[in-house]
Design a protein around this motif. Structure first.
Motif, short mmCIF file in Angstrom:
data_model
loop_
_atom_site.label_atom_id
_atom_site.label_comp_id
_atom_site.label_asym_id
_atom_site.label_seq_id
_atom_site.Cartn_x
_atom_site.Cartn_y
_atom_site.Cartn_z
N THR A 162 0.87 -1.16 0.00
CA THR A 162 0.00 0.00 0.00
C THR A 162 0.91 1.22 0.00
O THR A 162 1.82 1.31 0.82
N CYS A 163 0.66 2.14 -0.93
CA CYS A 163 1.54 3.30 -1.10
C CYS A 163 0.76 4.59 -0.96
O CYS A 163 -0.32 4.73 -1.54
N ASP A 164 1.32 5.52 -0.19
CA ASP A 164 0.77 6.86 -0.09
C ASP A 164 1.45 7.70 -1.16
O ASP A 164 2.68 7.84 -1.16
N GLY A 165 0.67 8.26 -2.07
CA GLY A 165 1.23 9.02 -3.19
C GLY A 165 1.99 10.25 -2.74
O GLY A 165 1.70 10.83 -1.70
N TYR A 166 2.97 10.63 -3.57
CA TYR A 166 3.76 11.83 -3.30
C TYR A 166 3.03 13.10 -3.75
O TYR A 166 3.17 14.14 -3.14
N ASP A 167 2.28 13.01 -4.83
CA ASP A 167 1.72 14.20 -5.48
C ASP A 167 0.26 14.41 -5.08
O ASP A 167 -0.62 13.68 -5.52
N PRO A 168 -0.02 15.44 -4.26
CA PRO A 168 -1.39 15.66 -3.79
C PRO A 168 -2.24 16.52 -4.73
O PRO A 168 -3.22 17.12 -4.31
N GLU A 169 -1.88 16.58 -6.01
CA GLU A 169 -2.64 17.39 -6.96
C GLU A 169 -3.02 16.55 -8.18
O GLU A 169 -2.20 15.84 -8.74
N VAL A 170 -4.29 16.66 -8.57
CA VAL A 170 -4.79 16.00 -9.77
C VAL A 170 -5.67 17.00 -10.50
O VAL A 170 -6.52 17.65 -9.88
N ALA A 171 -5.46 17.16 -11.79
CA ALA A 171 -6.25 18.07 -12.63
C ALA A 171 -6.25 19.49 -12.07
O ALA A 171 -7.25 20.20 -12.17
N GLY A 172 -5.14 19.89 -11.45
CA GLY A 172 -5.01 21.23 -10.90
C GLY A 172 -5.72 21.45 -9.58
O GLY A 172 -5.77 22.57 -9.07
N ILE A 173 -6.26 20.39 -8.99
CA ILE A 173 -6.98 20.50 -7.72
C ILE A 173 -6.15 19.85 -6.62
O ILE A 173 -5.67 18.73 -6.78
N ASN A 174 -5.98 20.57 -5.51
CA ASN A 174 -5.28 20.01 -4.36
C ASN A 174 -6.22 19.04 -3.65
O ASN A 174 -7.31 19.42 -3.23
N LEU A 175 -5.76 17.81 -3.52
CA LEU A 175 -6.56 16.77 -2.89
C LEU A 175 -6.48 16.87 -1.38
O LEU A 175 -5.51 17.38 -0.83
N LEU A 176 -7.48 16.34 -0.70
CA LEU A 176 -7.43 16.27 0.76
C LEU A 176 -6.48 15.17 1.19
O LEU A 176 -5.81 15.27 2.22
N VAL A 177 -6.44 14.09 0.43
CA VAL A 177 -5.53 12.98 0.67
C VAL A 177 -4.89 12.65 -0.67
O VAL A 177 -5.60 12.43 -1.65
#
Length: 188
Positions: free
Chosen positions: A73-88
């Motif tokens: 199980t891996c916690d991603g490094y990049d908290p942004e997708v499609a220019g939106i900052n993710l909560l997780v």
């Protein structure tokens, strides 16, 4: 933006994990992987392509799951997708170095759902399934919950406007070749 405390994130992640583990039993996720068209392309997200052995450490910090060295199980490094900052940041599960699932949680505000739907449509083509289910809160209020599903030769990606909490949206990829479930330990 208000800071979210670690307890809220933990509760949210546990809720998502429960949702992922029970998603196949939900009526809104009833499509069988056996019915997926073999002409579809494999799922890919950031630097990972489903169905191909990969180094999971390139997407995040990884830990062995349930004592099985084949499951990570891996916690991603990049908290942004499609220019939106993710909560997780995206969380990834691998079995024998192949992606088995991925999910991320995003703030449910404004046009975030539409932004993800547009970005996924640009990358993956039109959703193979669109539906609106009803979401009910603890006070009994009922809201429409748009859900789009993209089909791949390897599995499906589901985007929900409302996840387990009205404040959060959810995207989940489930691979048809998931890791075998561990048998319950009978120690009584």
């Amino acid at each position: 933006m208000k800071k979210i405390n670690s307890i809220s994130i933990t509760v949210l992640v546990l809720s998502v994990l429960y949702f992922v583990s029970s998603a196949s039993a939900r009526t809104t996720h009833s499509q069988s992987y056996k019915n997926i068209n073999k002409n579809l392309v494999p799922f890919s997200f950031k630097s990972i392509e489903a169905g191909i052995e990969t180094d999971p450490h390139k997407v995040g910090e990884c830990n062995i799951t349930n004592g099985d060295p084949n499951k990570l199980t891996c916690d991603g490094y990049d908290p942004e997708v499609a220019g939106i900052n993710l909560l997780v940041a995206p969380k990834y599960d691998f079995y024998q170095l192949k992606l088995t699932s991925m999910f991320f949680i995003y703030p449910n505000r404004g046009a975030n759902f539409a932004t993800f739907a547009d970005a996924f449509t640009q990358k993956y083509g039109p959703a193979c399934k669109r539906e609106v289910s009803k979401w009910r809160n603890s006070m009994g209020a009922v809201l429409d919950n748009p859900t789009f599903t993209w089909c791949f030769s390897t599995g499906q990606l589901t985007l929900q406007a409302i996840g387990t909490d009205i404040r959060y949206g959810l995207a989940i990829y489930e691979d048809k070749n998931s890791a075998p479930t561990a048998r319950a330990k009978v120690d009584f």
